[in-house]
Design an enzyme around this catalytic site. Sequence first.
Site, PDB file in Angstrom:
ATOM      1  N   SER A  56     -57.211  22.968 120.118  1.00 22.37           N
ATOM      2  CA  SER A  56     -56.473  21.709 120.103  1.00 22.37           C
ATOM      3  C   SER A  56     -55.547  21.599 118.895  1.00 22.37           C
ATOM      4  O   SER A  56     -54.749  22.494 118.658  1.00 22.37           O
ATOM      5  CB  SER A  56     -57.490  20.571 120.161  1.00 22.37           C
ATOM      6  N   HIS A 113     -61.583  19.165 127.973  1.00 20.30           N
ATOM      7  CA  HIS A 113     -61.050  19.596 126.674  1.00 20.30           C
ATOM      8  C   HIS A 113     -62.223  19.961 125.759  1.00 20.30           C
ATOM      9  O   HIS A 113     -62.962  19.074 125.306  1.00 20.30           O
ATOM     10  CB  HIS A 113     -60.268  18.404 126.116  1.00 20.30           C
TER      11      HIS A 113
END
Length: 420
Positions: free
Chosen positions: A260, A401
């Site tokens: 990320s 995620h």
Amino acid sequence: MARILFSLALIILVVHLVNAQTPEPVFNYDEAKVGTYTLPDPLIDAKGKPVKTRADWANRRKELIQLFAENVYGQTPKQAVKLRFQTTAVDSSALNGLAIRKQVSIFFIDYPKLPSIDVLIYLPKNNRASAAFLGLNFCGNHCVTTDATIPLSTRWMANTGEATITNQATGKARGMQARRWPVETIVKRGYALVTAYYGDIEPDHPKGWQGHIRSVLGDTTQPDNWGAIGAWAWGMSRILDYLQTEPKIDTKRIMSIGHSRIGKAALWAGAQDERFAAVISNESGEGGAALSRRWYGETVERINTSFPHWFCVRYKTYNKHVVDLPIDQHELLALIAPRPLYVASASDDQWSDPKGEFLGAMHTEPVYKLYGKTALGTTTFPTVNQPVGQTVRYHDRTGKHDVTDYDWEQYLRFADELVR
Ligand code: GCU
């Protein structure tokens, strides 16, 4: 009749008011609204000259780094910073005798007030030097393992309920992200793991630069002064400086890895610092592996609004004019060439734009070709959990995620095949 006209006028007025108040959407999940775009060609330089040879590319590479510095991440200060490395603990039978665990603090000799970067290292008990994964962590070294002897970081942390209260980690944070760092598996496969808290370099909030490296290096008056991502990437290179002195690490086989926002930093670090032998981007999304011109998931405007400290000031001028950017993110990925690159997405993480990440990786192909290498070798977006590619690899994992065992399994295979 008058009544009908009045109602109609009222409806029109209400619709108008609602529209006027709806802010322009700064993200999009509708593939039909992505729009058309033309990507800048990595093999045409700023003067319009085609890049035909590896020597041409060496120049174009410098130009691209400069363009990313001027427009996206800001300039990484070039001056050498004197470092002092202090080993604070060694356990030669960590992980039940499987590994050597080392903790090393990196101090800045000319800036004694800056906090140290505290590095946690797990080394396999090999007779030879090991290849290593180097990645920053989100919540302190104490959260990547349940090992209670790792000191609880006292640095600023974002509040996350019980694990962090008033921006300080609590005992509950121990091992909180251990699932994302399968240390035993990594070490058993013969690799070292090197990590440090990204907040040691710069705490992740708009004022985080104060008291950290960006308060002593760079120029805050400039629109291309470096942002937090630039600082995190710089910090990764300082850890790499330390690793050059570590005989148990094979310095030619150190991979930059990140998830990320830290994945964005891992890419920028690997793009600038060619000592990284390979780069792994896990769901780095906007400002990472995903194309900026593809209007899908998070957008330039949205990321600059939510995280104003991550990029340079000039990046914000592109919020509504992404087409004017002189680069796009496939060129950041191309800066890794000819080294191996892994780009990973997750299918429930549409915010990071899996397709945009795939296309970013795909458009590196002509640059790898200059080196006689096949990058992805496909233009077809793969079905989930079907890794594709050669020197550049890609997968779209099912799920959200995150960093999972599935992701690590692919990264270990990638390292076995391409970095060993
Ligand atoms: C937010 C942000 C992303 C970033 C992510 C993360 O979702 O919008 O750009 O990658 O945080 O770092 O987890």
